[in-house]
Write a protein that holds these residues in place. Structure first.
Motif, PDB file in Angstrom:
ATOM      1  N   ARG A   1       0.418  -1.147  -0.129  1.00 56.17           N
ATOM      2  CA  ARG A   1       0.015   0.322  -0.483  1.00 56.17           C
ATOM      3  C   ARG A   1       0.671   1.234  -0.079  1.00 56.17           C
ATOM      4  NH1 ARG A   1      -5.307  -0.351   3.939  1.00 56.17           N
ATOM      5  NH2 ARG A   1      -6.640  -0.828   2.707  1.00 56.17           N
ATOM      6  N   ILE A   2       0.445   2.104  -1.209  1.00 54.85           N
ATOM      7  CA  ILE A   2       1.200   3.529  -0.874  1.00 54.85           C
ATOM      8  C   ILE A   2       0.779   4.339  -0.404  1.00 54.85           C
ATOM      9  CG2 ILE A   2       2.672   2.814  -2.647  1.00 54.85           C
ATOM     10  CD1 ILE A   2       1.193   4.362  -4.404  1.00 54.85           C
ATOM     11  N   GLN A   3       0.575   5.742   0.377  1.00 55.71           N
ATOM     12  CA  GLN A   3      -0.140   6.867   1.014  1.00 55.71           C
ATOM     13  C   GLN A   3       0.155   8.065  -0.248  1.00 55.71           C
ATOM     14  OE1 GLN A   3       0.889   7.127   5.070  1.00 55.71           O
ATOM     15  NE2 GLN A   3      -1.147   7.402   5.185  1.00 55.71           N
ATOM     16  N   VAL A   4      -0.881   9.090  -0.317  1.00 55.56           N
ATOM     17  CA  VAL A   4      -0.093   9.634  -0.863  1.00 55.56           C
ATOM     18  C   VAL A   4      -1.591  10.916  -0.492  1.00 55.56           C
ATOM     19  CG1 VAL A   4       0.301   8.731  -3.726  1.00 55.56           C
ATOM     20  CG2 VAL A   4      -2.212   9.063  -3.009  1.00 55.56           C
ATOM     21  N   GLU A   5      -0.489  11.928  -0.400  1.00 54.38           N
ATOM     22  CA  GLU A   5      -1.111  13.237  -0.294  1.00 54.38           C
ATOM     23  C   GLU A   5      -2.582  13.444  -1.002  1.00 54.38           C
ATOM     24  OE1 GLU A   5       1.065  17.085  -0.126  1.00 54.38           O
ATOM     25  OE2 GLU A   5       2.899  16.104   0.515  1.00 54.38           O
ATOM     26  N   ARG A   6      -3.732  14.455  -0.358  1.00 56.16           N
ATOM     27  CA  ARG A   6      -5.090  14.028  -0.684  1.00 56.16           C
ATOM     28  C   ARG A   6      -4.952  15.201  -2.322  1.00 56.16           C
ATOM     29  NH1 ARG A   6      -9.558  14.400   2.214  1.00 56.16           N
ATOM     30  NH2 ARG A   6     -11.580  14.416   1.036  1.00 56.16           N
TER      31      ARG A   6
END
Length: 186
Positions: free
Chosen positions: A8-13
């Motif tokens: 999973r990766i997290q990205v800014e809104r």
């Protein structure tokens, strides 16, 4: 660029344009016993080498009387990817394609976009010729046999592909020519 298999990766809104580059996921049509599964990656040298290992086990260094090994028409639809495509593109075209992906997939015209878009099929053609067709010919010769190939339908340069085999064969070009109404009226 990363492979994100199982992570999973997290990205800014925000708003993003996501490009998924996948293999065709096409299954073999009318597979012989044991041949069920996804179609062969004709652009990958490793895939082709692995494919021929099964036949090497059966044939050894001989054709056992088979005069010609046959490859039916190329019917792998939407095949335009192989795992090392970016590396192969850079090796053959002299630059990294990844920074241009947005331009390639965008709807607006841009000079680089068209230049890069022409180089994509040229790279696929090179890979088809070198990694499948020439390898197939060399493999048949190693069994003291020839090969027959129907290259039509492939993403390669047909003249190059047919020139690289012992016995080129096609089933549709002449039929299309004969069925052309303008030709039939003359």
């Amino acid at each position: 660029m990363e492979t994100l298999t199982g992570r999973r990766i997290q990205v800014e809104r925000g708003r993003y344009l996501l490009h998924l580059i996948l293999k065709t996921l096409q299954a073999v049509k009318r597979a012989a016993f044991g041949g069920e599964g996804y179609t062969l990656d004709h652009f990958s040298s490793a895939s082709i080498t692995n494919y021929f290992k099964t036949f090497d086990t059966v044939f050894g260094n001989s054709s056992h009387g088979i005069r010609s090994f046959f490859n039916d028409s190329y019917e792998v639809f939407n095949a335009d990817w192989t795992p090392d495509f970016f590396l192969q593109f850079k090796k053959r075209r002299g630059y990294d394609l990844k920074p241009f992906l947005r331009e390639l997939f965008s709807p607006w015209k841009n000079g680089n976009r068209w230049e890069n878009k022409k180089r994509l099929p040229a790279t696929m053609s090179d890979l088809m010729l070198e990694n499948f067709t020439q390898h197939f010919t060399e493999w048949a010769h190693s069994k003291k046999a020839i090969n027959t190939n129907q290259a039509h339908g492939s993403p390669g340069n047909l003249l190059d592909l047919y020139a690289a085999v012992d016995q080129p064969e096609c089933e549709t070009f002449w039929q299309q020519f004969i069925c052309n109404k303008r030709f039939a009226k003359r």
